[in-house]
Each structure stands twice: as structure tokens, then as C-alpha cells.
Design a protein around this motif. Structure first.
Motif, PDB file in Angstrom:
ATOM      1  N   ALA A   1      -2.505  -6.174  -4.352  1.00  0.00           N
ATOM      2  CA  ALA A   1      -2.265  -7.071  -3.213  1.00  0.00           C
ATOM      3  C   ALA A   1      -1.271  -8.163  -3.593  1.00  0.00           C
ATOM      4  O   ALA A   1      -1.578  -9.364  -3.605  1.00  0.00           O
TER       5      ALA A   1
ATOM      6  N   ASP B   1      -7.053  -2.170  -8.836  1.00  0.00           N
ATOM      7  CA  ASP B   1      -7.773  -3.357  -8.376  1.00  0.00           C
ATOM      8  C   ASP B   1      -6.849  -4.255  -7.561  1.00  0.00           C
ATOM      9  O   ASP B   1      -5.622  -4.234  -7.707  1.00  0.00           O
ATOM     10  N   GLU B   2      -7.452  -5.051  -6.695  1.00  0.00           N
ATOM     11  CA  GLU B   2      -6.696  -5.878  -5.750  1.00  0.00           C
ATOM     12  C   GLU B   2      -5.760  -6.849  -6.457  1.00  0.00           C
ATOM     13  O   GLU B   2      -4.672  -7.161  -5.955  1.00  0.00           O
TER      14      GLU B   2
ATOM     15  N   ASN C   1      -7.429   0.523  -2.392  1.00  0.00           N
ATOM     16  CA  ASN C   1      -5.979   0.628  -2.206  1.00  0.00           C
ATOM     17  C   ASN C   1      -5.559   1.969  -1.623  1.00  0.00           C
ATOM     18  O   ASN C   1      -4.886   2.778  -2.254  1.00  0.00           O
TER      19      ASN C   1
ATOM     20  N   SER D   1     -12.175   0.455  -5.838  1.00  0.00           N
ATOM     21  CA  SER D   1     -10.877  -0.037  -5.378  1.00  0.00           C
ATOM     22  C   SER D   1     -10.640   0.426  -3.941  1.00  0.00           C
ATOM     23  O   SER D   1     -11.127   1.483  -3.536  1.00  0.00           O
TER      24      SER D   1
ATOM     25  N   LYS E   1       0.830  -1.210   0.000  1.00  0.00           N
ATOM     26  CA  LYS E   1       0.000   0.000   0.000  1.00  0.00           C
ATOM     27  C   LYS E   1       0.863   1.258   0.000  1.00  0.00           C
ATOM     28  O   LYS E   1       0.401   2.334  -0.393  1.00  0.00           O
TER      29      LYS E   1
END
Length: 416
Positions: A315, A310-311, A392, A390, A274
Motif C-alpha cells: 500500500a 503485507d500492506e 493484496n 495478506s 494492486k
């Protein structure tokens, strides 16, 4: 909705005769028609604890995903997110698919925007497809409504092309954005080059990568004349270069992203993706210099640098994760935490004038363009505070001060 009444609102607008006064504000058909000590009747009465009101918030760098990346953010949900976060106006980056680099692509975006709900101004690409080689349809895009030209976070490596762009847009008072990074110096580095990042084994880029590009751009601007905006400055020396250029009378403005005023590269010790943003988080010395430059007016504006991801792309382990953080939802709280409410409201509402955009005073017979907030409410920023598709956010888990109630634009009220 034909009429709104704000009860007991403390007004924050240095250009208004009601600055720092607590008043009732009556809005009818999108226009402020009364500001008095006590008003009673309206179609809707808006009352919040410790209500403060300023001009509607503005941001110079917002990214959405539509068209092309709707999984990150749609235009309709992005507008709701902005309005609930206090924003009534912003510049929309051209990093879409297709890239906004033609008259027709600017017109398409304009047609999708409901101008009764929000004031979005598209930015057009400086070069075709961000290729750095061929200028895009600059004049035609400006005629369609683009307020500037920006290869989003892609530096213009060709100095002659940059020179030609500045010379060309002078004929119609166009504004060139130039992302401050020399790629030949930055290489493939993903973080700041400092003692910590070297210790933990991440490849770092020196501040020189930013400062060399800024020095080049300012030298060319001095030669060509014209207008230049430098987004996302992040180092102490960058600020000094811009300060000297302004003293010489060059028409240059700049912004700093909120994470660079709040975090340092020390956060990277956790390898949490992040904190992977561009430009990278810098040192404590840089952060202090940036905050001082904001207070001194050398840095013209703050940006939340809203960049949904987007994850699937965020991530991941740090080296493979995408750059970027959303920021609309946390913007006021962060600026208020850093600078206090009077400075925060000015920093978020006034900079649109730098782009020649219309502003409204909090005064009778002015268009309603307002942000509503409580500057004293303390909370921890969590996913429940996020409206974006999103999630994030670099500010997740941070203790912040200041809660946005929503925004009024024309006669529409979006409540957080």
C-alpha cells in the motif's frame, strides 16, 4: 470423518465415465466407493445449489511466507486458504527465508505439511540463494521431494550455468524452471513499454526482455536436451517461440498468470499499486494472443501466481510498492469467467500430470480428490472473500462468475 455423500453433483472429468452426468457420490475413508443416481446415508451429507464437481484444483506457482515471512502468510493458514478455494495440490515456490536450496530445507517443508490435508510439492532453488552463480543441491533436493528447480522470478543470466544445469538434471530426469526476463534489457523498468505507460511517465520494459530470454533458453534446450518449464509467459511473440519449440519436439512447458489473461496495462492509468505485478501487465494484443494460446493448448497451464505481500510493502505509491498479488481465492471464478466451466475445470485440475504428479479420476475405487463449485453464481470479488493473511488481490472489485464451495481431499472437507 469416515463417510461423505455429495448429493446431485454434476461431474466434470473427461476421463471419467460419468463426465457431464449428475450423480450422488459416496466417499468412505477417503475413497470413492459409490457413484449412483440416488444414495441416502452417510456421516455427512453435502448438498449445494447447482453443485458441480471436478478433480481437485492444482497450481504450479504458489508462494507463502513460512519460514521467514510469516507476516505475509503462514503454512497452516495458506493450506486453509487453498482448500477453501478448491485447491488440493500445488507447487510451493522456494522464495522463503532461508531460501529452499538444500536437501534439509526441502525435508523441513515436507515435515511441516500434513499430507492428509493437502498435497504440496516444494520447488527447490536452481542456484544457491538465487545467486545465479552456483548450482544448488539439485539431486539431493529431488531425492527429498522437490519436483523442480526455480530461482523464483529471478532470471539465470549466465548462459553456461543454465546449459550445465540442463545437462546435469538429465541424469535424474529433473525439471528446470527459467524465469523469462533478460535483465540487461529490462533494466529497472516496472511496467510494460507501450504508448500508455510512456504517456503517464512510467519507465517501461519492452517485450524483447522476455522474448530474448526465452529464445536463448530454447536454443540451449535444443542443444542439451532435458526438460524445461517457462513460467509466467506474457507476450504474443513468447507464445510463438514456444509453439515452434514444441513443434521441433523440445520438452518444454509453460504457464501464464491469470492477471495477464484479464487485465492490460491500461489499468496502470490509475497508478493503483494492486496492478503492480511481475511480469507487468501487457497490451490488449498480447492478452488476446495468450487467451488463444490457452485454448489451442500451446500454453500448458494457468497459474494464479499467488504471492502474498503485507500492506506495509504493497500500500505505497506505485514506484515504491512491491510486486505481487494473491490469487487462490479468485482463481476458479476468473478462469470460469474467461473460459466457461468445462474448460475451467480441466485447466485447473489436469496440469499436475505435466509434473509427473498423481491424479485421480472421479470413478469408483479412486482416491477422493475433488473441487466443489457452482459455475453460475455471479458476484463482485471483495475483501470478505479473502482468507489469506495478506489482502493484496489484483481482482478486488471485479465482477466474476462462479463460486467455489470448497474441496475434498482424502476424507477431509474444507468448506468455503
Amino acid at each position: 470423518m469416515s463417510s461423505l455423500l455429495l448429493k446431485s453433483a454434476k461431474i466434470l472429468d473427461s476421463e471419467s465415465p460419468y463426465h457431464l452426468k449428475t450423480k450422488d457420490i459416496f466417499i468412505e475413508h477417503g475413497v470413492i466407493t459409490k457413484i449412483e443416481d440416488k444414495l441416502e446415508k452417510a456421516d455427512r451429507i453435502i448438498s449445494f445449489e447447482d453443485l458441480h464437481v471436478s478433480g481437485g484444483f492444482f497450481d504450479s506457482s504458489v508462494s507463502f511466507g513460512e519460514p521467514g515471512f510469516e507476516e505475509r502468510e503462514t503454512l497452516s493458514n495458506g493450506v486453509v486458504t487453498a482448500r477453501k478455494s478448491g485447491f488440493t495440490s500445488f507447487l510451493l515456490n522456494p522464495n522463503l527465508n532461508p531460501i529452499t536450496d538444500t536437501n534439509s530445507s526441502v525435508k523441513f517443508l515436507q515435515q511441516q505439511i500434513d499430507k492428509q490435508l493437502i498435497d504440496i510439492k516444494p520447488l527447490g532453488a536452481l542456484t544457491k540463494g538465487f545467486d545465479g552463480k552456483n548450482l544448488a543441491e539439485l539431486y539431493d533436493m529431488q531425492m527429498a521431494g522437490a519436483v523442480g528447480f526455480y530461482d523464483f522470478k529471478t532470471p539465470v543470466a549466465d548462459a553456461n550455468l543454465f546449459k550445465i544445469a540442463l545437462q546435469y538434471v538429465k541424469a535424474f530426469d529433473g525439471l528446470v524452471f527459467s524465469y523469462p526476463q533478460d535483465k540487461s534489457i529490462a533494466g529497472k523498468a516496472q511496467v510494460n513499454e507501450d504508448e500508455l505507460t510512456t504517456y503517464i511517465g512510467l519507465k517501461g520494459m519492452p517485450n524483447l526482455a522476455e522474448e530474448l530470454q526465452i529464445a536463448r533458453d530454447l536454443y540451449i534446450l535444443d542443444y542439451t536436451g532435458g526438460r524445461l518449464h517457462i513460467p509466467n509467459v506474457s507476450t504474443k511473440a513468447s507464445v510463438q517461440l514456444i509453439k515452434k519449440a514444441k513443434a521441433r519436439g523440445l520438452k518444454v512447458t509453460c504457464s501464464v498468470a491469470l492477471p495477464h489473461l484479464f487485465f492490460t496495462s491500461e489499468k496502470l492509468e490509475t497508478f493503483d499499486s494492486k496492478y503492480k505485478i511481475f511480469p507487468p501487465l501487457r497490451t490488449r494484443e498480447d492478452l488476446k494472443a495468450l487467451k488463444k494460446a490457452v485454448r489451442d493448448g500451446i500454453i500448458d497451464m494457468l497459474t494464479c501466481d499467488h504471492e502474498p505481500m503485507d500492506e506495509e510493502h504493497k500500500a505505497l505509491e506505485f514506484e515504491n510498492a512491491s510486486y505481487g498479488s494473491i490469487g487462490l481465492e479468485s482463481a476458479f471464478s476468473v478462469v470460469n469467467t474467461l473460459f466457461g466451466v468445462e474448460k475451467a475445470s480441466a485447466l485447473l485440475s489436469k496440469p499436475k500430470t505435466k509434473f509427473g504428479l498423481e491424479t485421480s479420476k472421479i470413478e469408483v475405487n479412486q482416491r477422493a480428490d475433488l473441487s466443489l463449485f457452482n459455475p453460475n453464481s455471479k458476484y463482485t470479488f471483495q475483501k470478505q472473500h479473502i482468507f489469506s493473511k495478506s489482502k493484496n488481490s489484483i481482482f478486488l472489485g471485479e465482477s466474476l462468475t462462479g463460486k467455489v464451495f470448497g474441496s475434498i481431499y482424502n476424507d477431509s472437507f474444507y468448506e468455503n
